[in-house]
Design a protein around this motif. Sequence first.
Motif, PDB file in Angstrom:
ATOM      1  N   GLY A 177       0.804  -1.229   0.000  1.00 45.44           N
ATOM      2  CA  GLY A 177       0.000   0.000   0.000  1.00 45.44           C
ATOM      3  C   GLY A 177       0.834   1.275   0.000  1.00 45.44           C
ATOM      4  O   GLY A 177       0.349   2.320   0.421  1.00 45.44           O
ATOM      5  N   LYS A 178       2.065   1.207  -0.486  1.00 48.21           N
ATOM      6  CA  LYS A 178       2.923   2.411  -0.513  1.00 48.21           C
ATOM      7  C   LYS A 178       2.345   3.439  -1.485  1.00 48.21           C
ATOM      8  O   LYS A 178       2.165   4.605  -1.143  1.00 48.21           O
ATOM      9  N   THR A 179       2.061   2.963  -2.712  1.00 45.26           N
ATOM     10  CA  THR A 179       1.506   3.878  -3.710  1.00 45.26           C
ATOM     11  C   THR A 179       0.156   4.405  -3.227  1.00 45.26           C
ATOM     12  O   THR A 179      -0.138   5.594  -3.365  1.00 45.26           O
ATOM     13  N   ALA A 180      -0.639   3.502  -2.622  1.00 53.01           N
ATOM     14  CA  ALA A 180      -1.978   3.908  -2.174  1.00 53.01           C
ATOM     15  C   ALA A 180      -1.886   5.059  -1.176  1.00 53.01           C
ATOM     16  O   ALA A 180      -2.657   6.021  -1.253  1.00 53.01           O
ATOM     17  N   LEU A 181      -0.926   4.996  -0.253  1.00 54.49           N
ATOM     18  CA  LEU A 181      -0.776   6.051   0.752  1.00 54.49           C
ATOM     19  C   LEU A 181      -0.386   7.377   0.081  1.00 54.49           C
ATOM     20  O   LEU A 181      -0.944   8.435   0.403  1.00 54.49           O
ATOM     21  N   ASN A 426     -10.079   3.196   4.543  1.00 56.94           N
ATOM     22  CA  ASN A 426     -10.073   2.748   3.148  1.00 56.94           C
ATOM     23  C   ASN A 426      -9.334   3.720   2.254  1.00 56.94           C
ATOM     24  O   ASN A 426      -9.155   4.879   2.605  1.00 56.94           O
ATOM     25  N   GLN A 427      -8.979   3.218   1.060  1.00 54.38           N
ATOM     26  CA  GLN A 427      -8.371   4.105   0.076  1.00 54.38           C
ATOM     27  C   GLN A 427      -9.394   5.144  -0.384  1.00 54.38           C
ATOM     28  O   GLN A 427     -10.598   4.892  -0.314  1.00 54.38           O
ATOM     29  N   PHE A 428      -8.915   6.248  -0.877  1.00 59.95           N
ATOM     30  CA  PHE A 428      -9.738   7.309  -1.478  1.00 59.95           C
ATOM     31  C   PHE A 428     -10.786   7.879  -0.527  1.00 59.95           C
ATOM     32  O   PHE A 428     -11.829   8.332  -0.960  1.00 59.95           O
TER      33      PHE A 428
HETATM   34  N1  LIG Z   1      -6.023   1.651   2.841  1.00 67.17           N
HETATM   35  C1  LIG Z   1      -6.326   0.682   1.970  1.00 67.17           C
HETATM   36  N2  LIG Z   1      -7.541   0.135   1.951  1.00 67.17           N
HETATM   37  C2  LIG Z   1      -7.867  -0.844   1.094  1.00 67.17           C
HETATM   38  N3  LIG Z   1      -7.024  -1.350   0.175  1.00 67.17           N
HETATM   39  C3  LIG Z   1      -5.796  -0.855   0.124  1.00 67.17           C
HETATM   40  C4  LIG Z   1      -5.372   0.188   1.021  1.00 67.17           C
HETATM   41  N4  LIG Z   1      -4.104   0.480   0.740  1.00 67.17           N
HETATM   42  C5  LIG Z   1      -3.743  -0.323  -0.288  1.00 67.17           C
HETATM   43  N5  LIG Z   1      -4.742  -1.129  -0.640  1.00 67.17           N
HETATM   44  C6  LIG Z   1      -4.709  -2.123  -1.734  1.00 67.17           C
HETATM   45  O1  LIG Z   1      -3.532  -2.877  -1.614  1.00 67.17           O
HETATM   46  C7  LIG Z   1      -3.023  -3.200  -2.897  1.00 67.17           C
HETATM   47  C8  LIG Z   1      -1.561  -2.835  -2.989  1.00 67.17           C
HETATM   48  O2  LIG Z   1      -1.424  -1.442  -2.867  1.00 67.17           O
HETATM   49  P1  LIG Z   1      -0.322  -0.614  -3.652  1.00 67.17           P
HETATM   50  O3  LIG Z   1      -0.318  -0.915  -5.092  1.00 67.17           O
HETATM   51  O4  LIG Z   1      -0.491   0.795  -3.239  1.00 67.17           O
HETATM   52  O5  LIG Z   1       0.987  -1.227  -2.980  1.00 67.17           O
HETATM   53  P2  LIG Z   1       2.493  -0.915  -3.324  1.00 67.17           P
HETATM   54  O6  LIG Z   1       3.231  -1.105  -2.041  1.00 67.17           O
HETATM   55  O7  LIG Z   1       2.610   0.393  -3.988  1.00 67.17           O
HETATM   56  O8  LIG Z   1       2.824  -2.090  -4.322  1.00 67.17           O
HETATM   57  P3  LIG Z   1       4.077  -2.200  -5.308  1.00 67.17           P
HETATM   58  O9  LIG Z   1       5.218  -2.627  -4.464  1.00 67.17           O
HETATM   59  O10 LIG Z   1       3.639  -3.265  -6.260  1.00 67.17           O
HETATM   60  O11 LIG Z   1       4.263  -0.877  -5.928  1.00 67.17           O
HETATM   61  C9  LIG Z   1      -3.861  -2.446  -3.913  1.00 67.17           C
HETATM   62  O12 LIG Z   1      -4.737  -3.338  -4.525  1.00 67.17           O
HETATM   63  C10 LIG Z   1      -4.618  -1.451  -3.080  1.00 67.17           C
HETATM   64  O13 LIG Z   1      -5.891  -1.214  -3.611  1.00 67.17           O
END
Ligand SMILES: Nc1ncnc2c1ncn2[C@@H]1O[C@H](COP(=O)(O)OP(=O)(O)OP(=O)(O)O)[C@@H](O)[C@H]1O
Length: 512
Positions: A177-181, A426-428
């Motif tokens: 969830g790095k990108t998500a944050l 949750n996201q968004f």
């Molecule tokens: N707060 C949240 N609530 C619900 N789902 C989440 C949340 N944060 C992340 N996710 C979900 O977790 C999954 C991974 O998130 P994300 O792509 O942001 O991870 P990442 O660490 O950036 O991954 P990568 O290493 O592949 O870049 C996504 O499907 C995203 O929708």
Amino acid sequence: MPKLADDLRRWTESSRKRIDSVVMTPWEEQVGRVLHTGDGVATVSGLPEARLDELLVFESGARGMVVGLGETDIGCMMLSDPKGIVAGETVRGTTEVARVPVGDELLGRVVDPIGMPLDGGEVPACRDFAPIENPAPAIYDRALIERPLATGVLVVDAMIPIGRGQRELIIGDRGTGKTALAVDTIINQRSSDVICVYAAVGQKASSVARVIESVRHSGAPERCIFVVGEADALPGLQWLTPYAACTMAEHFTARGRDVLLVIDDLSKHAAVYREVSLLLRRPPGREAFPGDIFYIHSRLLERAARLSPERGGGSLTALPIAETQAGNISAFIPTNLISITDGQIYLDPTLFNEDQKPAVDVGRSVSRVGGKTQAPALKALAGSLKLEYAQFLELEVFTRFGTMVDERTRKKIEHGRRIRAVLAQNQFSPLSLGEQTALLAALSGRQLDDVPLDRIAEFRAALPRWLAEHAPEIADLDDRAPPITDEKLGQLRQVLAELADTFAAPDPEATE
Ligand SMILES: Nc1ncnc2c1ncn2[C@@H]1O[C@H](COP(=O)(O)OP(=O)(O)OP(=O)(O)O)[C@@H](O)[C@H]1O
Ligand SMILES: [Mg+2]
């Protein structure tokens, strides 16, 4: 006949005068030659005056950038299609570093690191260009970081607050969830005036498309620039992406604006640089990275700062992202980045798998600057939260084995579970400062202790309307407002208790 001879003589004389007036001086130009090329790099001989980061122009029109100066040859990273280049063709120096277009025209656009559109639109009609490398602001040009940059994510804003002008690393394993944050932080800027620049380095096109789509759907895309060096772009372009994005961001900072720069991610950036360096046969160091890997990241992140009022008072906040392998934050690149930045948000795969999202590991995350900038209203309530939460996590582990606990400990655990439920988000769905303050007030005032855990999310969903109706001054809270007075806090908790009552489980004794 004599007239013709006369004319001829005059013409010859004037021609001779003209020829005599031409001064023939030698003219010097340095020309290099391509030794070999391939995999997005080229080695060039000659050009003894070439400098690092100088732009080179190849005979076939391609462009490259100097990344290594050897005794006999120059290592060059290609910035445009190297297909037509052959060994032996000439190369000329430009004495200039690479420049990128900057300006308002880029807002709302998706561009590659040299400013070419990737969104199918016209080439942005920028009038200004700026070099990709800029010295970091000097100490006397900087001001203290004072205002918070609200992420809208409660666990971050309450416990690891970020200030405008700070550099905070988001670090964690793949898919935590790095990108998500980072994207949530960009989306939350729809309710501020912050300009956002998202730099995607070595990401899959589909992941970038998802980010752009979510910002377009939920954020303020007209105040965002997306700079994309996809995974299948030339290594040179991928390498350039964060610097180009930083230059585009600095354009606004210099004009007094607050800018947020997300770099997704610097581990891939380091890997691209390692690839290029190895191809150019530069000596590998630790983990096969070249010796200047620390320098390439520090000189980039050092450009994030808050400028002094004399320099316009703008700020550049950097949120670089780094990926770890199996949670190893003591690997080379993560430790480098941790030491360059002013703190890190660590995302834990275990928490993520337990469905605690955002999976921020509060114990291993820190913000070394932001604490002083936290909105006073929030700061007053968040003080004890981190400690309470840490104590709860410890107690919870202890009770997992079925240990009998006394009533006080049981209450502490119940309260801790509510803290955890409130921090899950949750996201968004960014929370405003008012909502965050109200949630923390309800936690510390124990108004949530009677709400069942699975209804906390409903409580949170109902909160914005309830606040707008019953406590409008909290709903519109500003990050510069003073802390809430005790009297107002009492009233707020009263209002929250009324809302909590509507979700509370019926008291079994009362129904008997
Ligand atoms: N707060 C949240 N609530 C619900 N789902 C989440 C949340 N944060 C992340 N996710 C979900 O977790 C999954 C991974 O998130 P994300 O792509 O942001 O991870 P990442 O660490 O950036 O991954 P990568 O290493 O592949 O870049 C996504 O499907 C995203 O929708
Ligand atoms: Mg990601």
